[in-house]
Motif scaffolding. Structure first.
Motif, PDB file in Angstrom:
ATOM      1  N   UNK A   1       0.813  -1.214   0.000  1.00  0.00           N
ATOM      2  CA  UNK A   1       0.000   0.000   0.000  1.00  0.00           C
ATOM      3  C   UNK A   1       0.850   1.269   0.000  1.00  0.00           C
ATOM      4  N   UNK A   2       1.991   1.236   0.679  1.00  0.00           N
ATOM      5  CA  UNK A   2       2.866   2.411   0.742  1.00  0.00           C
ATOM      6  C   UNK A   2       3.505   2.713  -0.609  1.00  0.00           C
ATOM      7  N   UNK A   3       3.524   1.732  -1.501  1.00  0.00           N
ATOM      8  CA  UNK A   3       4.159   1.923  -2.805  1.00  0.00           C
ATOM      9  C   UNK A   3       3.300   2.736  -3.756  1.00  0.00           C
ATOM     10  N   UNK A   4       1.997   2.631  -3.622  1.00  0.00           N
ATOM     11  CA  UNK A   4       1.110   3.260  -4.598  1.00  0.00           C
ATOM     12  C   UNK A   4       1.302   4.764  -4.735  1.00  0.00           C
ATOM     13  N   UNK A   5       1.358   5.543  -3.645  1.00  0.00           N
ATOM     14  CA  UNK A   5       1.570   6.988  -3.815  1.00  0.00           C
ATOM     15  C   UNK A   5       2.914   7.317  -4.479  1.00  0.00           C
ATOM     16  N   UNK A   6       3.942   6.531  -4.140  1.00  0.00           N
ATOM     17  CA  UNK A   6       5.261   6.779  -4.744  1.00  0.00           C
ATOM     18  C   UNK A   6       5.222   6.493  -6.240  1.00  0.00           C
ATOM     19  N   UNK A   7       4.594   5.386  -6.624  1.00  0.00           N
ATOM     20  CA  UNK A   7       4.483   5.041  -8.043  1.00  0.00           C
ATOM     21  C   UNK A   7       3.660   6.086  -8.797  1.00  0.00           C
ATOM     22  N   UNK A   8       2.578   6.555  -8.184  1.00  0.00           N
ATOM     23  CA  UNK A   8       1.755   7.577  -8.826  1.00  0.00           C
ATOM     24  C   UNK A   8       2.537   8.869  -9.041  1.00  0.00           C
ATOM     25  N   UNK A   9       3.316   9.251  -8.047  1.00  0.00           N
ATOM     26  CA  UNK A   9       4.134  10.464  -8.145  1.00  0.00           C
ATOM     27  C   UNK A   9       5.178  10.324  -9.257  1.00  0.00           C
ATOM     28  N   UNK A  10       5.883   9.206  -9.268  1.00  0.00           N
ATOM     29  CA  UNK A  10       6.908   8.996 -10.296  1.00  0.00           C
ATOM     30  C   UNK A  10       6.280   8.892 -11.681  1.00  0.00           C
ATOM     31  N   UNK A  11       5.128   8.248 -11.783  1.00  0.00           N
ATOM     32  CA  UNK A  11       4.450   8.102 -13.078  1.00  0.00           C
ATOM     33  C   UNK A  11       4.044   9.453 -13.650  1.00  0.00           C
ATOM     34  N   UNK A  12       3.719  10.377 -12.777  1.00  0.00           N
ATOM     35  CA  UNK A  12       3.270  11.699 -13.203  1.00  0.00           C
ATOM     36  C   UNK A  12       4.419  12.670 -13.458  1.00  0.00           C
ATOM     37  N   UNK A  13       5.476  12.593 -12.634  1.00  0.00           N
ATOM     38  CA  UNK A  13       6.472  13.667 -12.645  1.00  0.00           C
ATOM     39  C   UNK A  13       7.882  13.290 -13.102  1.00  0.00           C
ATOM     40  N   UNK A  14       8.238  12.021 -13.089  1.00  0.00           N
ATOM     41  CA  UNK A  14       9.640  11.665 -13.362  1.00  0.00           C
ATOM     42  C   UNK A  14       9.836  11.294 -14.832  1.00  0.00           C
ATOM     43  N   UNK A  15      10.195  12.290 -15.621  1.00  0.00           N
ATOM     44  CA  UNK A  15      10.370  12.101 -17.058  1.00  0.00           C
ATOM     45  C   UNK A  15      11.826  11.845 -17.447  1.00  0.00           C
ATOM     46  N   UNK A  16      12.646  11.478 -16.470  1.00  0.00           N
ATOM     47  CA  UNK A  16      14.051  11.182 -16.754  1.00  0.00           C
ATOM     48  C   UNK A  16      14.149   9.894 -17.569  1.00  0.00           C
ATOM     49  N   UNK A  17      15.105   9.885 -18.484  1.00  0.00           N
ATOM     50  CA  UNK A  17      15.341   8.711 -19.328  1.00  0.00           C
ATOM     51  C   UNK A  17      16.442   7.866 -18.693  1.00  0.00           C
ATOM     52  N   UNK A  18      16.194   6.560 -18.567  1.00  0.00           N
ATOM     53  CA  UNK A  18      17.188   5.658 -17.989  1.00  0.00           C
ATOM     54  C   UNK A  18      18.294   5.388 -19.001  1.00  0.00           C
ATOM     55  N   UNK A  19      19.358   4.755 -18.553  1.00  0.00           N
ATOM     56  CA  UNK A  19      20.454   4.451 -19.468  1.00  0.00           C
ATOM     57  C   UNK A  19      20.048   3.436 -20.528  1.00  0.00           C
ATOM     58  N   UNK A  20      18.967   2.685 -20.285  1.00  0.00           N
ATOM     59  CA  UNK A  20      18.471   1.742 -21.284  1.00  0.00           C
ATOM     60  C   UNK A  20      17.479   2.400 -22.243  1.00  0.00           C
ATOM     61  N   UNK A  21      17.179   3.685 -22.022  1.00  0.00           N
ATOM     62  CA  UNK A  21      16.345   4.437 -22.948  1.00  0.00           C
ATOM     63  C   UNK A  21      14.896   4.607 -22.550  1.00  0.00           C
TER      64      UNK A  21
END
Length: 101
Positions: A57-77
């Motif tokens: 349950x604690x993961x859901x808010x973190x995943x929602x935040x990252x899904x909305x705001x973290x547009x960084x590209x990983x080294x795998x693209x």
């Protein structure tokens, strides 16, 4: 040991390690939450992978935040946001399946 191998990038398939770490469930969630704020975009994406598999349950808010705001590209693209969205769907499926049993 799995955590250390993932962090030190000793394994070229660190995403497998992230999934294995998720098997530990609630005890690793605190460390994964910290990892979502790491400056390294690859670590944030790996945290998403683990979070989705824990369906904690604690993961859901973190995943929602990252899904909305973290547009960084990983080294795998890929984007961290995409990893978060995929794992958010996985977490919801796991939670729905567990609720129905």
């Amino acid at each position: 040991m799995l955590w250390q191998a993932m962090i030190e990038r000793r394994n070229p398939k660190a995403y497998h390690l992230a999934s294995a770490i998720a098997a530990f469930g609630p005890p690793v969630v605190g460390d994964l939450i910290i990892l979502t704020t790491d400056p390294d975009r690859d670590f944030r994406a790996l945290a998403c992978r683990s979070f989705g598999s824990t369906a904690d349950e604690r993961a859901l808010p973190m995943l929602e935040c990252l899904a909305t705001h973290d547009l960084a590209r990983t080294t795998l693209g890929g984007l961290v946001a995409t990893a978060a969205k995929q794992r958010l769907r996985t977490a919801h499926r796991i939670r729905a399946r567990t609720a129905s049993t």
